[in-house]
Design a protein around this motif. Structure first.
Motif, short mmCIF file in Angstrom:
data_model
loop_
_atom_site.label_atom_id
_atom_site.label_comp_id
_atom_site.label_asym_id
_atom_site.label_seq_id
_atom_site.Cartn_x
_atom_site.Cartn_y
_atom_site.Cartn_z
N GLU A 154 38.86 46.60 -3.87
CA GLU A 154 39.09 45.33 -4.56
C GLU A 154 37.79 44.66 -4.99
OE1 GLU A 154 42.11 45.41 -1.04
OE2 GLU A 154 40.10 46.19 -1.51
N ALA A 155 36.71 45.02 -4.32
CA ALA A 155 35.43 44.40 -4.63
C ALA A 155 34.92 44.79 -6.02
CB ALA A 155 34.39 44.78 -3.58
N GLY A 156 35.35 45.94 -6.52
CA GLY A 156 34.95 46.37 -7.85
C GLY A 156 33.52 46.87 -7.95
N VAL A 157 32.87 47.13 -6.81
CA VAL A 157 31.47 47.59 -6.83
C VAL A 157 31.33 49.03 -6.34
CG1 VAL A 157 30.51 45.28 -6.60
CG2 VAL A 157 31.05 46.60 -4.53
N TYR A 158 32.44 49.60 -5.86
CA TYR A 158 32.40 50.97 -5.36
C TYR A 158 33.01 51.91 -6.39
CZ TYR A 158 31.21 49.10 -0.76
OH TYR A 158 30.58 48.45 0.28
N ASP A 182 28.13 46.54 5.03
CA ASP A 182 28.18 47.97 4.75
C ASP A 182 26.76 48.52 4.94
OD1 ASP A 182 28.72 50.50 3.81
OD2 ASP A 182 28.95 49.90 1.71
N GLY A 183 26.25 48.38 6.16
CA GLY A 183 24.84 48.61 6.43
C GLY A 183 24.38 50.04 6.38
N TYR A 184 25.30 50.99 6.58
CA TYR A 184 24.93 52.40 6.49
C TYR A 184 25.48 53.04 5.22
CZ TYR A 184 23.57 52.29 11.46
OH TYR A 184 22.97 52.01 12.68
N GLY A 185 25.99 52.19 4.35
CA GLY A 185 26.59 52.69 3.12
C GLY A 185 25.84 52.17 1.91
N SER A 186 26.46 51.23 1.18
CA SER A 186 25.91 50.74 -0.09
C SER A 186 25.33 49.34 0.00
CB SER A 186 27.01 50.79 -1.16
OG SER A 186 27.50 52.11 -1.31
N ASP A 187 25.32 48.75 1.20
CA ASP A 187 24.68 47.45 1.45
C ASP A 187 25.38 46.27 0.78
OD1 ASP A 187 22.55 47.69 3.32
OD2 ASP A 187 21.40 48.83 1.85
N TRP A 188 26.66 46.43 0.47
CA TRP A 188 27.42 45.28 0.02
C TRP A 188 27.96 44.53 1.24
CZ3 TRP A 188 26.76 43.85 -4.75
CH2 TRP A 188 26.48 44.81 -5.73
N ILE A 189 28.17 43.24 1.06
CA ILE A 189 28.78 42.40 2.10
C ILE A 189 30.08 41.86 1.52
CG2 ILE A 189 28.51 40.37 3.58
CD1 ILE A 189 25.40 40.78 3.04
N THR A 190 31.18 42.15 2.20
CA THR A 190 32.47 41.72 1.69
C THR A 190 33.07 40.64 2.60
OG1 THR A 190 33.44 43.67 2.78
CG2 THR A 190 33.10 43.79 0.41
N GLN A 191 33.77 39.72 1.98
CA GLN A 191 34.44 38.65 2.70
C GLN A 191 35.95 38.81 2.52
OE1 GLN A 191 33.16 34.71 1.59
NE2 GLN A 191 34.86 33.68 2.64
N TRP A 192 36.70 38.61 3.62
CA TRP A 192 38.15 38.79 3.63
C TRP A 192 38.80 37.60 4.33
CZ3 TRP A 192 39.76 43.46 1.48
CH2 TRP A 192 38.76 44.42 1.31
N THR A 193 40.05 37.33 4.00
CA THR A 193 40.80 36.32 4.74
C THR A 193 41.23 36.90 6.09
OG1 THR A 193 43.00 36.96 3.98
CG2 THR A 193 41.73 35.47 2.56
N ILE A 194 41.73 36.06 6.95
CA ILE A 194 42.19 36.50 8.26
C ILE A 194 43.35 37.50 8.13
CG2 ILE A 194 43.88 34.65 8.60
CD1 ILE A 194 42.91 34.53 11.54
N LYS A 195 44.04 37.47 6.99
CA LYS A 195 45.15 38.40 6.75
C LYS A 195 44.67 39.72 6.12
CE LYS A 195 48.61 34.76 6.16
NZ LYS A 195 49.61 34.16 5.23
N GLU A 197 42.92 39.90 3.15
CA GLU A 197 42.93 39.83 1.69
C GLU A 197 41.50 39.63 1.18
OE1 GLU A 197 45.30 36.39 1.75
OE2 GLU A 197 47.22 37.45 1.60
N PHE A 198 41.11 40.38 0.16
CA PHE A 198 39.76 40.32 -0.37
C PHE A 198 39.44 38.95 -0.96
CE2 PHE A 198 36.91 40.72 -4.05
CZ PHE A 198 35.77 41.19 -3.42
N VAL A 199 38.24 38.44 -0.66
CA VAL A 199 37.79 37.16 -1.20
C VAL A 199 36.65 37.35 -2.18
CG1 VAL A 199 36.80 34.89 -0.64
CG2 VAL A 199 38.50 35.93 0.89
N ARG A 200 35.54 37.97 -1.72
CA ARG A 200 34.37 38.14 -2.59
C ARG A 200 33.45 39.22 -2.04
NH1 ARG A 200 33.57 33.04 -0.54
NH2 ARG A 200 33.97 32.13 -2.60
N VAL A 201 32.50 39.60 -2.86
CA VAL A 201 31.46 40.53 -2.44
C VAL A 201 30.11 39.96 -2.86
CG1 VAL A 201 31.57 41.89 -4.58
CG2 VAL A 201 30.73 42.96 -2.48
N PHE A 202 29.09 40.19 -2.03
CA PHE A 202 27.73 39.77 -2.39
C PHE A 202 26.75 40.72 -1.72
CE2 PHE A 202 29.20 37.32 1.25
CZ PHE A 202 28.12 37.27 2.13
N GLY A 203 25.47 40.49 -1.97
CA GLY A 203 24.45 41.39 -1.43
C GLY A 203 24.17 42.53 -2.38
#
Length: 345
Positions: A154-158, A182-195, A197-203
């Motif tokens: 959902e982040a659209g960066v992978y 995603d420290g051993y992968g692509s170094d993106w940081i993703t934010q999700w709701t408690i359920k 659900e994707f919120v945003r990506v940064f980094g």
């Protein structure tokens, strides 16, 4: 210790006493069991107890990676499990005094990494980062899976073909969301709701402000109650990097940082396990107040326990203030090591 030295040791010390001392040497402990190992200084002094937590006989530590503690004081350890271990459980549970209680989580064998706990609607849950199976998994305290997540498409960066996602740690938003590095992968940081659900990506990978390299650990730094921020262990860039809760770069903090791995906060203090052989404590302004067990430079990863130096760390990977103010440290060594730093009061 060669055979001649061993025979001389036994001859001089007596068979029984030497046997006890030799056992301690093999485990990398001082030969005098009454001699305390003290690290730190001033109001930040700790008794150092290596190998404080021991697995049962049918489980062999792999790399010891993550720590959590629940409301009842029980301690949860995440490890990769040694290849020779008869049993494959990657999560071990101990009481607050270090007594083994139970184990589970064979599904995480080879990948047990970041581990954090949150109370939600009166119940406590564990969030696991599995680096082998490239998943974030939420379970209850007995290992029942609530949900599991793989690549955050959902982040659209992978890229759709061969996405590289290897989650390392989780942090919690004060209002229920959570963040994943995603420290051993692509170094993106993703934010999700408690359920979930994707919120945003940064980094994303880089050295400039807002970019990270080996974004290994992540935590909510709420020591300033009026301005809580997300802090990331920007390990390969040798810094802590701060973001707003919606992912905007705020600042860097570099004092005392070598290869910071993760964080935990108690009051105005933050403990930072650093892969380059030290556990660092910083104050509310991120000024270093203690450097504990500094073993840098260390080349002991992969060595037998007998080569470990008492009072010196090899590769601290996670550290946590326990409920009583002591600090528990787990290290990235293939045979595991868990050290209790008992506060000198």
């Amino acid at each position: 210790m060669d055979d001649i030295t061993r025979r001389e040791f036994i001859k001089k010390a007596g068979t029984a006493a030497a046997g006890v001392a030799m056992a301690r040497i093999v485990r990398g402990l001082p030969t005098d069991p009454d001699k305390k190992i003290i690290v730190g200084s001033g109001e930040h002094k700790y008794e150092c107890h290596h190998d404080w937590l021991q697995p049962p006989s049918d489980i062999l530590w792999g790399d010891t990676h993550g720590i959590a503690q629940d409301g009842k004081g029980r301690i949860y350890i995440s490890h990769t499990v040694h290849p020779d271990s008869p049993k494959g459980d990657a999560i071990l549970v101990f009481d607050k005094n270090g007594k083994f209680l139970k184990s589970w989580g064979e599904r995480f064998r080879g990948g047990g990494h970041g581990l954090d706990l949150r109370k939600e609607s009166g119940h406590e849950y564990l969030y696991h980062c599995d680096i082998a199976h490239r998943q974030v998994v939420k379970t209850d305290l007995d290992g029942k899976v609530m949900w599991e997540k793989g690549v955050p498409v959902e982040a659209g960066v992978y890229p759709a073909k061969d996405p590289v996602f290897v989650p390392t740690n989780v942090a919690f938003h004060p209002h229920g969301d959570f963040y994943v590095t995603d420290g051993y992968g692509s170094d993106w940081i993703t934010q999700w709701t408690i359920k979930g659900e994707f919120v945003r990506v940064f980094g994303g990978r880089g050295t400039e402000p807002g970019k990270v390299s080996n974004a290994h650990g992540i935590w909510l730094d709420d020591r300033d109650k009026h301005n809580p921020l997300i802090v990331v262990a920007d390990r390969a860039n040798a810094r802590m990097q701060y973001f707003t809760l919606d992912g905007k770069h705020v600042k860097f903090s570099t004092e005392g940082m070598r290869q910071p791995c993760h964080f935990h906060i108690r009051g105005e203090l933050m403990v930072v396990p650093d892969l380059r052989s030290v556990v660092t404590i910083v104050d509310k302004n991120n000024k270093v107040v203690a450097s504990l067990g500094d073993g840098d430079p260390s080349n002991l990863r992969g060595h037998p326990r007998s080569d470990f130096i008492p009072g010196k760390f090899i590769h601290p990977h996670a550290a946590k203030f326990l409920h009583n103010g002591d600090i528990l440290v787990v290290e990235w060594v293939p045979i595991g090591r868990i050290t209790l730093l008992k506060k000198v009061r």
